[in-house]
Design a protein around this motif. Structure first.
Motif, PDB file in Angstrom:
ATOM      1  N   ILE B 152     -11.786 102.107 -20.866  1.00  0.00           N
ATOM      2  CA  ILE B 152     -10.531 101.448 -20.439  1.00  0.00           C
ATOM      3  C   ILE B 152      -9.529 102.210 -21.131  1.00  0.00           C
ATOM      4  O   ILE B 152      -9.321 102.380 -22.224  1.00  0.00           O
ATOM      5  CB  ILE B 152     -10.463  99.758 -21.058  1.00  0.00           C
ATOM      6  CG1 ILE B 152     -11.268  99.280 -19.947  1.00  0.00           C
ATOM      7  CG2 ILE B 152      -9.126  99.358 -20.732  1.00  0.00           C
ATOM      8  CD1 ILE B 152     -11.480  97.755 -20.319  1.00  0.00           C
ATOM      9  N   ASP B 156      -5.371 101.748 -16.207  1.00  0.00           N
ATOM     10  CA  ASP B 156      -6.263 100.763 -15.977  1.00  0.00           C
ATOM     11  C   ASP B 156      -5.460  99.549 -15.756  1.00  0.00           C
ATOM     12  O   ASP B 156      -4.733  99.171 -16.731  1.00  0.00           O
ATOM     13  CB  ASP B 156      -7.519 100.675 -16.589  1.00  0.00           C
ATOM     14  CG  ASP B 156      -8.556 101.634 -16.700  1.00  0.00           C
ATOM     15  OD1 ASP B 156      -8.749 102.120 -15.320  1.00  0.00           O
ATOM     16  OD2 ASP B 156      -9.122 101.966 -17.383  1.00  0.00           O
ATOM     17  N   VAL B 158      -6.034  95.701 -15.697  1.00  0.00           N
ATOM     18  CA  VAL B 158      -7.219  94.997 -16.068  1.00  0.00           C
ATOM     19  C   VAL B 158      -6.862  93.531 -16.426  1.00  0.00           C
ATOM     20  O   VAL B 158      -5.652  93.182 -16.841  1.00  0.00           O
ATOM     21  CB  VAL B 158      -7.629  95.389 -17.743  1.00  0.00           C
ATOM     22  CG1 VAL B 158      -8.805  94.415 -18.072  1.00  0.00           C
ATOM     23  CG2 VAL B 158      -8.184  96.852 -17.928  1.00  0.00           C
ATOM     24  N   CYS B 179      -3.630  99.359 -21.524  1.00  0.00           N
ATOM     25  CA  CYS B 179      -4.055  99.049 -20.323  1.00  0.00           C
ATOM     26  C   CYS B 179      -2.860  98.241 -19.807  1.00  0.00           C
ATOM     27  O   CYS B 179      -2.330  97.589 -20.692  1.00  0.00           O
ATOM     28  CB  CYS B 179      -5.468  98.638 -19.982  1.00  0.00           C
ATOM     29  SG  CYS B 179      -5.707  96.892 -20.656  1.00  0.00           S
ATOM     30  N   ASP B 213      -8.834  96.851 -11.342  1.00  0.00           N
ATOM     31  CA  ASP B 213      -9.705  97.815 -11.809  1.00  0.00           C
ATOM     32  C   ASP B 213     -11.001  97.160 -12.532  1.00  0.00           C
ATOM     33  O   ASP B 213     -12.139  97.796 -12.269  1.00  0.00           O
ATOM     34  CB  ASP B 213      -9.117  98.908 -12.468  1.00  0.00           C
ATOM     35  CG  ASP B 213      -8.063  99.770 -11.871  1.00  0.00           C
ATOM     36  OD1 ASP B 213      -8.297  99.949 -10.397  1.00  0.00           O
ATOM     37  OD2 ASP B 213      -6.814  99.986 -12.249  1.00  0.00           O
ATOM     38  N   GLY B 236     -14.752  98.837  -8.445  1.00  0.00           N
ATOM     39  CA  GLY B 236     -14.243  98.237  -9.887  1.00  0.00           C
ATOM     40  C   GLY B 236     -15.333  97.786 -10.489  1.00  0.00           C
ATOM     41  O   GLY B 236     -16.591  97.716 -10.192  1.00  0.00           O
TER      42      GLY B 236
END
Lengths: 316, 316
Positions: B152, B156, B158, B179, B213, B236
C-alpha cells in the motif's frame, strides 16, 4: 443468417446479419465451442438474452476500417471496452465498466454465421494452428491467466478441482511448470487425459485431508468452491475460475484463520495462448468430443450438458 | 489465583495457578485487553471453554529455563507451536497444526493473575512504551500484518470497513503509508479518531457506489464481508480480518468476474508493533475507554459489548 437464439428457450433461427461499428470487422465464423458459461447462460445466468457463443475462429469477411485484415483467419478477444471509463484509463480494459462481451453481455455471439468485433480485438491465427485448435484460444487464454496471477514452479503442490474442459486445459498449462500436479475429478476418461499429462489423479473423497499450496477451482459448479477452499494449506492460494447460476459462498473464518489468498481469475491474453499452440506446448484438440452443424445446436447443447462431456463444437 | 472462566457462562473464580512447561515462563499479568474475538468466544465461537484473554502485558515472575527473563516486562506471541509438524517445518509456526493459542485454543488466557508462555514467545517491552500501550501489541501486530501482505502506498485509495477497535488500529497503521484513507463506520466519536489521523470518514450507505483499490474488512461482523467485497474495484484487493460466530460468505461470482484478490489476515509479528509504539508512530492508548478490576470482569465484558464501545482493559 442462421444463429442460435436464447430468449428464455433455445432455438436455431434466421436473424439479420450484425452491422459492424466503424472500428469493427465482420467475421465469418468457421468453428465455435460450447463452454460451461454458455450452459449457465441458458440456465439463467446473468439474465442473458440473444445469441450466445464466445469461443470461435473465423475469417474476416468485411473490414472497411482496416482492409489489410480482409481474408485473414482470426480469433477475437471477447471483451469490447469503451477506452474512456476510469477502469479503461487504469489500463484494465477487460474490466471496462461499460464493456460488452461477445455472446455474454450486450454483443451478439459466435453461434451464428457472422459476428462483428473491433479490429483491436483480433489476432491472426498462425498457419500451424488448425481451426480445431484455434477455437480453444479463449479458454486456453483464461487458463494461462492463472500463471499471470500466481507464481507456480517445481516446488509447488498444486491441485485442480474439476476434470472438465476448463480443468483439463488448466492442467495442460500447468504441467510444463514442473509443479507436482493433482487433478481431482470423477470421470475416468477425463482423468486419463490428465494422466497423459503426468498429473496424479484423485477422486474428491481422496483429498479431504489434503493441503495443497495452490488449488485451482474449475469444477463449473458454484458449490465446488467450498471443497476447494478446504484443500488449501494455511497461507496457500485458491484460484477461482467458476461463474454461474447461484454463486458459491466462501467461509470467511477459514480464509482469515488460515490466512488464505483467494484470487478470482477470468480472461487472459490471446497471444500467449496462440503461441503455446503454435509451439506445440499445448494441444487442446484432444478435448474435442464431437462437432455439430449449427442447425443441430439444440442437440449439441444437450450433448455438452451430459455428465462427463468434453468439448462440443458447432460448425456454422 | 483469580481468573475469568467461561464454561457456557462467564464468571470470575478462584482457580489453580498454571504450571509452566519446561520451556515456559510464568508471567504476572499487569494489564489485559478485551478484544472482539473474546466477545465472540463467549458467544460460542470455536466452542471455547476456559480462561479467555490474549492481549496482555506483564512481568516474568518465574523462569527456570531462562532466568535472565526474571523481572522483565513482557508481551507474548499468542500462538504456541509444536516446531515439528509440516506447517512448522514450512516456517509457518503461527499456523502450526497442533498449535495452542493463548486464551483462544487449549491455552489458559490472560484474564487471570498469571499465565505461562514459552520463552520463545516473549518480547521485552521498551521502557518508553507504557503498559497501557503495550497491552495493544497483539492487535497492533495483527493490523501491521496487513502491510506484510499487501503493498500500500500513496497512490492507493484504501477503505477500512469498521470504525471499531481493530478498524481504528488499522487506520493508525495505514495512515503513515500516505494512501488516501477512508474509514467507513457509524459511530461519530470513533470516526472522530479516524479524522484526527487525516482519514476521510463515511457512513456505510455513502460508499455503496465506491470502488476502492484496497478494502480492509474489520467490522467484527461476519456479514460485513459482503459490503466490503462490493466496494472493491475490479482487480482490487479485499483483506479480511473478522472471525466469529457464523462465518461470512463471499460471492464467488463477484470475485471471479472482477478478478478480485481476497486475503485472509490474522496475526502479525510483535517487534514491529513494539517499535511503532516506541517510535511514537502509533499511539493506541487513545482507544482506551475504561479499565476494570479483574473481579469486575462481567461488567467489563458488558461494557465492551455495548454498541460503540472502544477498548476495555482488565487489571488483575
Amino acid at each position: 443468417m442462421r444463429a442460435v437464439v436464447f430468449d428464455g428457450a433455445l432455438r436455431v433461427d434466421e436473424i439479420d446479419e450484425p452491422e459492424p461499428d466503424d472500428d469493427e470487422a465482420v467475421i465469418k465464423v468457421a468453428l465455435a465451442g460450447i463452454c460451461g458459461t454458455d450452459l449457465e447462460l441458458v440456465r439463467g445466468y446473468a439474465d442473458f438474452r440473444g445469441v450466445p457463443g464466445h469461443e470461435m475462429v473465423g475469417v474476416v469477411e468485411d473490414c472497411e476500417t482496416a482492409p489489410q485484415w480482409l481474408g485473414r483467419r482470426v480469433v477475437g478477444e471477447i471483451n469490447v471496452s469503451c477506452g474512456r471509463c476510469r477502469t479503461c484509463r487504469a489500463n484494465l480494459p477487460t474490466h471496462c465498466e461499460r464493456r460488452s462481451v461477445l455472446g455474454i453481455r450486450g454483443k451478439q455471439g459466435a453461434f451464428a454465421n457472422f459476428i462483428t468485433l473491433p479490429v483491436a480485438n483480433l489476432h491472426e491465427v498462425p498457419p500451424s494452428v488448425s481451426d480445431e485448435a484455434a477455437v480453444f484460444t479463449e479458454p486456453l487464454a483464461a487458463a494461462l491467466q492463472i500463471l499471470q496471477q500466481v507464481e507456480i514452479d517445481g516446488r509447488d503442490d498444486v491441485a485442480i478441482f474439476g476434470d472438465g474442459r476448463l480443468g483439463l486445459l488448466v492442467a495442460m498449462v500447468l504441467a510444463p511448470t514442473g509443479c507436482r500436479l493433482t487433478v481431482v475429478g470423477k470421470h475416468p476418461h477425463k482423468l486419463a487425459i490428465a494422466q497423459r499429462l503426468h498429473a496424479e489423479t484423485r477422486l474428491p473423497e481422496e483429498v479431504a485431508q489434503a493441503r495443497f499450496d495452490v488449488v485451482i477451482e474449475a469444477t463449473g459448479r458454484p458449490e465446488g468452491a467450498t471443497a476447494a477452499l478446504e484443500a488449501v494449506r494455511p497461507r496457500g492460494v485458491l484460484v477461482l475460475k467458476t461463474t454461474g447460476v447461484g454463486s458459491g459462498a466462501l467461509d470467511t473464518n477459514r480464509i482469515v484463520v488460515d490466512e488464505i489468498e483467494v484470487i478470482g481469475s477470468r480472461c487472459g491474453a490471446f497471444e500467449p495462448a496462440l503461441e503455446a499452440m503454435a509451439d506445440r506446448i499445448v494441444d487442446p484438440t484432444v478435448l474435442i468430443e464431437d462437432t455439430y452443424a449449427l442447425d443441430d445446436a439444440i442437440a449439441a447443447f444437450e450433448h455438452a450438458r451430459r455428465r462427463g462431456a468434453l468439448k462440443i463444437l458447432l460448425r456454422p
